[in-house]
Enzyme design. Structure first.
Site, mmCIF file in Angstrom:
data_model
loop_
_atom_site.group_PDB
_atom_site.id
_atom_site.type_symbol
_atom_site.label_atom_id
_atom_site.label_comp_id
_atom_site.label_asym_id
_atom_site.label_seq_id
_atom_site.Cartn_x
_atom_site.Cartn_y
_atom_site.Cartn_z
ATOM 1 N N GLU A 113 0.827 -1.207 0.000
ATOM 2 C CA GLU A 113 0.000 0.000 0.000
ATOM 3 C C GLU A 113 0.864 1.262 0.000
ATOM 4 O OE1 GLU A 113 -3.874 -1.638 2.456
ATOM 5 O OE2 GLU A 113 -1.959 -1.526 3.481
ATOM 6 N N GLU A 133 -3.011 -10.206 4.551
ATOM 7 C CA GLU A 133 -3.761 -9.893 5.767
ATOM 8 C C GLU A 133 -4.747 -10.989 6.184
ATOM 9 O OE1 GLU A 133 -2.477 -5.863 4.159
ATOM 10 O OE2 GLU A 133 -3.131 -7.778 3.327
#
Length: 255
Positions: A113, A133
């Site tokens: 990100e 994640e």
């Protein structure tokens, strides 16, 4: 500042994540340092391009340090960790100067990100991209389902986020996420940054604003910034400010 170092050489600045023993995973002090450095860079006219990279050879950044957010209560996690991380990443993404991410190693989760916040990315042959994640029971929280989904095909983001697959360097280039694969990733990033630094800084800045506006990145603020820049250069603005200072009625020339 702790964990993120800023070095300036000529017109090019380098932001280096320095937590190699934890694969440059992000801590609260590192996020705070990143935000402070971005603010300083925005105020530095001598800096015309910025490189973001990680220390060591194993990782660019493998995301957030689980020991930093793991103990947080659910609402604190959402309110502080996720929202503040978003604000800090947005600060980098919206920097007026061109940015190059040198992906010197694995780029996972929050690290991916972070890379997505930069304007261009170069990647080492051994580096991989991932959104791991779901493997620890959480979801991407720092724009992995938003900004990253504008830069990669939906199917590729789903491969990483829903199926736990990694994307290698060559495929990252084929998908358009990275500009090139380079053995000397630092050198390749430096060459790109120096090329950008040699161009008109105002033209580069405005072009970045226009591209971001078209892509939906901070569109409202960018439209107002561009409009304000146009009016600030007008004779009408000079007359209006002069009239206010002189306590007289303005006579606008219309140019």
């Amino acid at each position: 500042m702790s964990g993120v170092h800023l070095d300036v050489e000529g017109a090019v600045a380098t932001l280096r994540l320095d937590n190699p023993e934890k694969l440059n995973s992000l801590t609260v002090p590192m996020l705070e340092a990143l935000e402070a450095h971005c603010a300083a860079l925005e105020r530095s006219p001598e800096v015309r391009a910025v490189i973001v990279t990680g220390a060591g050879e194993r990782a660019f950044c493998t995301g957030a340090d689980i020991t930093a957010w793991g103990p947080m209560a659910p609402f604190d996690f959402a309110r502080h960790w996720v929202r503040e991380g978003h604000r800090i990443f947005d600060r980098l993404a919206r920097l007026s100067k061109p940015t190059v991410a040198a992906l010197n190693g694995h780029t996972f989760g929050g690290g991916l990100e972070l890379a997505a916040c930069c304007d261009v990315r170069v990647i080492a042959p051994r580096a991989t991209l991932a959104l791991p994640e779901a493997g620890i029971g959480i979801v991407p929280g720092w724009s992995g389902t938003q900004r990253l989904a504008r830069l990669l095909p939906e199917a590729a983001v789903k491969e990483m986020a829903l199926f736990g697959r990694r994307i290698g360097a060559e495929r990252a280039v084929a998908l358009g996420f990275c500009a090139e694969v380079a053995e000397d990733v630092a050198g390749a990033a430096r060459a790109l940054a120096e090329k950008a630094a040699g161009l008109s800084p105002r033209a580069v800045e405005v072009a970045k604003y226009m591209i971001h506006s078209g892509a939906g990145e901070d569109r409202a603020a960018l439209i107002e910034a561009l409009g304000s820049g146009m009016i600030a250069a007008s004779a009408d603005r000079a007359e209006g400010v002069g009239a206010f200072a002189g306590k007289r009625k303005p006579e606008f020339p219309g140019r």
